[in-house]
Design an enzyme around this catalytic site. Structure first.
Site, PDB file in Angstrom:
ATOM      1  N   CYS A   2       0.832  -1.196   0.000  1.00  0.00           N
ATOM      2  CA  CYS A   2       0.000   0.000   0.000  1.00  0.00           C
ATOM      3  C   CYS A   2       0.874   1.258   0.000  1.00  0.00           C
ATOM      4  CB  CYS A   2      -0.971   0.079   1.170  1.00  0.00           C
ATOM      5  SG  CYS A   2      -2.160  -1.245   1.220  1.00  0.00           S
ATOM      6  N   ARG A  27       4.093  -0.373  -4.611  1.00  0.00           N
ATOM      7  CA  ARG A  27       3.750  -0.898  -3.282  1.00  0.00           C
ATOM      8  C   ARG A  27       2.426  -1.667  -3.275  1.00  0.00           C
ATOM      9  NH1 ARG A  27       6.940   1.697   0.546  1.00  0.00           N
ATOM     10  NH2 ARG A  27       5.575   0.921   2.173  1.00  0.00           N
ATOM     11  N   TRP A  75      -2.629  -2.784  -1.778  1.00  0.00           N
ATOM     12  CA  TRP A  75      -2.350  -4.223  -1.883  1.00  0.00           C
ATOM     13  C   TRP A  75      -3.329  -4.874  -0.918  1.00  0.00           C
ATOM     14  CZ3 TRP A  75      -0.625  -8.360   1.170  1.00  0.00           C
ATOM     15  CH2 TRP A  75      -0.189  -9.482   0.449  1.00  0.00           C
ATOM     16  N   ASN A 101      -2.413   1.767   5.580  1.00  0.00           N
ATOM     17  CA  ASN A 101      -1.512   0.682   5.203  1.00  0.00           C
ATOM     18  C   ASN A 101      -1.298  -0.161   6.454  1.00  0.00           C
ATOM     19  OD1 ASN A 101       0.558  -0.931   4.189  1.00  0.00           O
ATOM     20  ND2 ASN A 101       2.132   0.628   4.567  1.00  0.00           N
ATOM     21  N   GLY A 102      -1.407  -1.480   6.329  1.00  0.00           N
ATOM     22  CA  GLY A 102      -1.193  -2.341   7.496  1.00  0.00           C
ATOM     23  C   GLY A 102      -2.435  -3.154   7.796  1.00  0.00           C
ATOM     24  N   GLU A 487      17.707 -17.799  -6.498  1.00  0.00           N
ATOM     25  CA  GLU A 487      17.342 -16.444  -6.897  1.00  0.00           C
ATOM     26  C   GLU A 487      16.876 -16.411  -8.359  1.00  0.00           C
ATOM     27  OE1 GLU A 487      16.622 -13.736  -5.706  1.00  0.00           O
ATOM     28  OE2 GLU A 487      17.178 -12.098  -7.045  1.00  0.00           O
ATOM     29  N   LYS A 491      13.103 -15.173  -9.474  1.00  0.00           N
ATOM     30  CA  LYS A 491      12.857 -14.099 -10.443  1.00  0.00           C
ATOM     31  C   LYS A 491      11.878 -14.577 -11.520  1.00  0.00           C
ATOM     32  CE  LYS A 491      14.440 -10.869  -8.720  1.00  0.00           C
ATOM     33  NZ  LYS A 491      14.717 -11.299  -7.498  1.00  0.00           N
ATOM     34  N   GLU A 494       8.286 -14.971 -10.103  1.00  0.00           N
ATOM     35  CA  GLU A 494       7.659 -13.665  -9.866  1.00  0.00           C
ATOM     36  C   GLU A 494       7.192 -13.005 -11.156  1.00  0.00           C
ATOM     37  OE1 GLU A 494       9.654 -10.978  -6.623  1.00  0.00           O
ATOM     38  OE2 GLU A 494      11.183 -11.952  -7.804  1.00  0.00           O
ATOM     39  N   HIS A 510      18.863 -37.068  -5.493  1.00  0.00           N
ATOM     40  CA  HIS A 510      18.064 -37.493  -4.339  1.00  0.00           C
ATOM     41  C   HIS A 510      16.573 -37.257  -4.576  1.00  0.00           C
ATOM     42  CE1 HIS A 510      21.683 -38.262  -2.092  1.00  0.00           C
ATOM     43  NE2 HIS A 510      22.138 -37.094  -2.487  1.00  0.00           N
ATOM     44  N   LYS A 612       5.905  -4.468  -3.539  1.00  0.00           N
ATOM     45  CA  LYS A 612       7.213  -4.302  -2.936  1.00  0.00           C
ATOM     46  C   LYS A 612       7.010  -3.874  -1.487  1.00  0.00           C
ATOM     47  CE  LYS A 612      11.649  -2.791  -4.541  1.00  0.00           C
ATOM     48  NZ  LYS A 612      12.077  -4.123  -5.011  1.00  0.00           N
TER      49      LYS A 612
HETATM   50  C1  F6R Z   1      12.128 -10.729  -4.835  1.00  0.00           C
HETATM   51  C2  F6R Z   1      11.857  -9.715  -3.852  1.00  0.00           C
HETATM   52  C3  F6R Z   1      11.411 -10.153  -2.501  1.00  0.00           C
HETATM   53  C4  F6R Z   1      12.135  -9.326  -1.435  1.00  0.00           C
HETATM   54  C5  F6R Z   1      11.600  -9.676  -0.035  1.00  0.00           C
HETATM   55  C6  F6R Z   1      12.334  -8.909   1.048  1.00  0.00           C
HETATM   56  O1  F6R Z   1      12.479 -10.177  -6.073  1.00  0.00           O
HETATM   57  O2  F6R Z   1      11.975  -8.562  -4.114  1.00  0.00           O
HETATM   58  O3  F6R Z   1      11.622 -11.513  -2.312  1.00  0.00           O
HETATM   59  O4  F6R Z   1      13.498  -9.573  -1.525  1.00  0.00           O
HETATM   60  O5  F6R Z   1      10.237  -9.379   0.024  1.00  0.00           O
HETATM   61  O6  F6R Z   1      12.214  -7.548   0.850  1.00  0.00           O
HETATM   62  P1  F6R Z   1      13.160  -6.529   1.608  1.00  0.00           P
HETATM   63  O7  F6R Z   1      14.557  -6.749   1.090  1.00  0.00           O
HETATM   64  O8  F6R Z   1      12.638  -5.184   1.272  1.00  0.00           O
HETATM   65  O9  F6R Z   1      13.071  -6.860   3.056  1.00  0.00           O
END
Ligand code: F6R
Length: 617
Positions: A2, A27, A75, A101-102, A487, A491, A494, A510, A612
């Site tokens: 949010c 966000r 969000w 937000n929250g 990782e 990616k 996502e 395994h 994010k």
């Molecule tokens: C993946 C991604 C998330 C963040 C995770 C932690 O591309 O962006 O997995 O890495 O939500 O976020 P931060 O680093 O902001 O605590």
């Protein structure tokens, strides 16, 4: 999670608020809404879906002029992403508009109480309850600030609330508990937002608020109190200057923020190294705020983070244990406190977070500090909560990361982890000065290596075009290549929404090798040659999957000819030490995910269901 904006000034609030929401849309993008104070009452609009829907509605039916307003990009937590559940929410008489937000954890009790008093709730959100409560508190002649203070005391959970009163045209009031909120200080105008990006085009002077504080902005004034209405203590909030400008928050000619951020990595590495070692290569982490004596006493390190940040922690474990011989554990932040971890005064907890606001990571560090362990944050966001609540911080200097998928944030987390490991080795004398200086020199070469990989992006883009119809992709790595395999898979999940998994290559036999079928793309990250047979074992793993029909996409260092016969596609990596290889190996995987998702027509910067900065647990 949010985005929230508030504005009071002389400009058109609609334009300022909507533009702020545009910069905060990363966000959350389930809905967007705005409320303005006009002529003694509120006017508002809110729409499900991305901000573009609200933009369109406002273009067709403009709101009247106003210089005071609030806005929200959502969000969804409570209630589906519909117009009705979109913020702002209004009080019973429509006098107060409020965004949030929250999560208000006791909202069900409060809602029942309001309904029993005859209030009609129009949405399924927890937020609407707060809007009604604030409006009720206003009725007996108090100001919006006093009403907010009174209501915050009744709320449990995490929240940033921002409200306007239709009868008070020169005031926006906000409150925060465990959720981000910054104030932008302008000239004859002031701002409130979840993140400075919302007001960076107007001012770079900001105020970081403390926990459980209420802030009131008018055109010319900013007042901070606690929830009881007492003026906030000096030092409980902190003015600071933002060290990046509007251009950093724009795409600069790239199709996506993510692609821009991938390409910014060489500069981000340089900036994150800047000033952290002397000419001889000795580390100087002046900002650390933990004494050398305390660092010498550390007998265990626990690295906590989520998602990509957790993978940075996994890489750090290899490096820190190797350089310092201090045992390191890596833990997902949301699992950490629930397993009752063994924490003492000599445990160093390293919290890795790009945003500095991830609720899971925040709760983990609070738990660690309650047990009297020292907490060091690795963070990219000045003014955020995690560094503020930590004993020490190493800021990464990646600049704002707006694409939801982390790229340069991860890269600079790696830099910070390496610097921390080397510093600990220096302080504890587990490595000689010249050995440390040698690694520092290698780190300094990294921007050039990464740049070379970026210059060769077309090879990866072409591969993405060829693999456009893949429905599953595997990633294999060993040692530091293992977290990079994870990782790479994250990616792809996502952004491309396809099945992708990362494995430690040794684990294949395994069980996971059963997944391999004809033409399944398998990315294989090959360690540099010549150490502990690691390279040769990886090559065997590649042969095993290829023998079962996989299409092997091999990432191997220049000059490694042993892998050539087993590579259907070969991506060359610059020659770097094994411990630093993640910094180069991750780049083609980032490019691949970005390009594949682009080809699939997905929104790379705002992937579905994500946001994010995950500020709820
Ligand atoms: C993946 C991604 C998330 C963040 C995770 C932690 O591309 O962006 O997995 O890495 O939500 O976020 P931060 O680093 O902001 O605590």
């Amino acid at each position: 999670m949010c985005g929230i904006v508030g504005y009071v000034g002389s400009k058109q609030a609609e334009a300022v608020v909507v533009e702020g929401l545009r910069r905060l849309e990363y966000r959350g993008y389930d809905s967007a809404g705005i409320a303005l104070v006009h002529d003694g009452e509120l006017v508002w609009d809110k729409r499900a879906g991305k901000l573009a829907n609200l933009d369109k509605a406002l273009a067709e039916d403009a709101l009247p002029a106003s210089s005071t307003g609030i806005g929200h990009t959502r969000w969804a937590t409570h209630g589906a992403p519909t117009d009705r559940n979109a913020h702002p929410h209004l009080g019973a008489t429509g006098r107060v508009a409020l965004v949030h937000n929250g999560i208000i954890e006791n909202f069900a009790v409060l809602r029942d109480e309001l309904v029993a008093q005859g209030h009609e709730m129009l949405s399924e959100t927890d937020t609407e309850v707060a809007a009604h409560l604030v409006e009720c508190a206003l009725e007996d002649g108090t100001t919006l600030t006093e009403a907010m203070q009174a209501v915050c005391g009744r709320l449990a959970g995490a929240f940033t609330l921002v409200a306007v009163d239709g009868r008070d045209p020169d005031r926006v009031v906000a409150a925060r508990r465990n959720s981000p909120l910054v104030v932008g200080i302008g000239d004859g105008e002031n701002f409130i937002a979840s993140d400075v990006a919302a007001f960076i085009e107007h001012t770079r002077d900001a105020l970081e608020l403390g926990q459980d504080q209420v802030v009131t902005i008018t055109r010319d004034d900013v007042t901070v109190t606690d929830f009881e209405g007492r003026p906030a203590q000096a030092g409980s909030y902190r003015p600071y200057h933002v060290d990046w400008d509007l251009s950093a928050a724009e795409k600069g000619g790239f199709d996506w923020f993510m692609r821009k951020e991938i390409h910014e990595q060489p500069g981000a590495i340089t900036d994150s190294m800047l000033g952290r070692h002397d000419a001889a290569g000795a580390l100087q982490l002046d900002e650390l705020r933990i004494t050398e004596e305390e660092l010498r006493n550390v007998d265990k390190i626990i690295l906590v983070g989520c998602g990509t940040a957790n993978y940075a922690g996994m890489v750090a474990k290899y490096a820190i244990e190797h350089w310092t011989r201090i045992p390191c554990e890596v833990e997902l932040a949301h699992e950490f406190r629930y397993r009752d971890p063994i924490l003492t005064r000599d445990t160093l907890v390293v919290a890795i977070s790009q945003s500095g606001e991830t609720a899971d990571t925040l709760m983990a560090i609070r738990h660690a500090r309650e047990q009297r362990s020292k907490v060091l944050a690795i963070c990219n966001t000045n003014g955020s909560t995690i560094p503020r609540e930590s004993d020490a911080v190493i800021y990464t200097h990646a600049g704002p990361e707006i694409g939801v998928a982390s790229t340069k944030g991860f890269m600079t987390q790696l830099v910070a982890c390496y610097l921390l490991g080397l510093y600990l080795a220096q302080v504890r004398g587990t490595k000689y000065g010249d050995e440390i200086a040698q690694v520092v020199r290698e780190l300094e070469q990294m921007p050039l290596h990464v740049q070379r990989l970026l210059d060769a992006a077309e090879q990866v883009n072409q591969l993405a075009r060829e693999l456009f119809s893949a429905r599953s992709v595997l990633f294999l790595g060993r040692h530091t290549g293992f977290p990079i395999a994870l990782e790479g898979a994250l990616k792809l999940k996502e952004l491309a929404y396809i099945h992708a998994e990362g494995f430690a290559a040794g684990e294949l036999k395994h069980g996971p090798i059963a997944l391999v079928e004809d033409r399944l793309p398998v990315f294989c990250i090959v360690p540099p040659q010549g150490r502990d047979h690691l390279h040769d074992k990886m090559v065997s793993g590649i042969q095993e999957v290829r023998a079962r029909g996989a299409r092997t996409i091999v990432l191997a260092e220049e000059g490694d000819e042993e892998v050539t016969p087993y590579a259907d596609d070969l991506i060359r990596l610059p020659r770097v030490p094994t411990l630093l290889q993640p910094m180069v190996a991750v780049v083609p995987l980032q490019l691949f995910a970005c390009e594949l998702a682009t080809r699939m027509g997905n929104d790379v910067d705002q992937p579905r269901n994500l946001a994010k900065s995950v500020t709820v647990e």
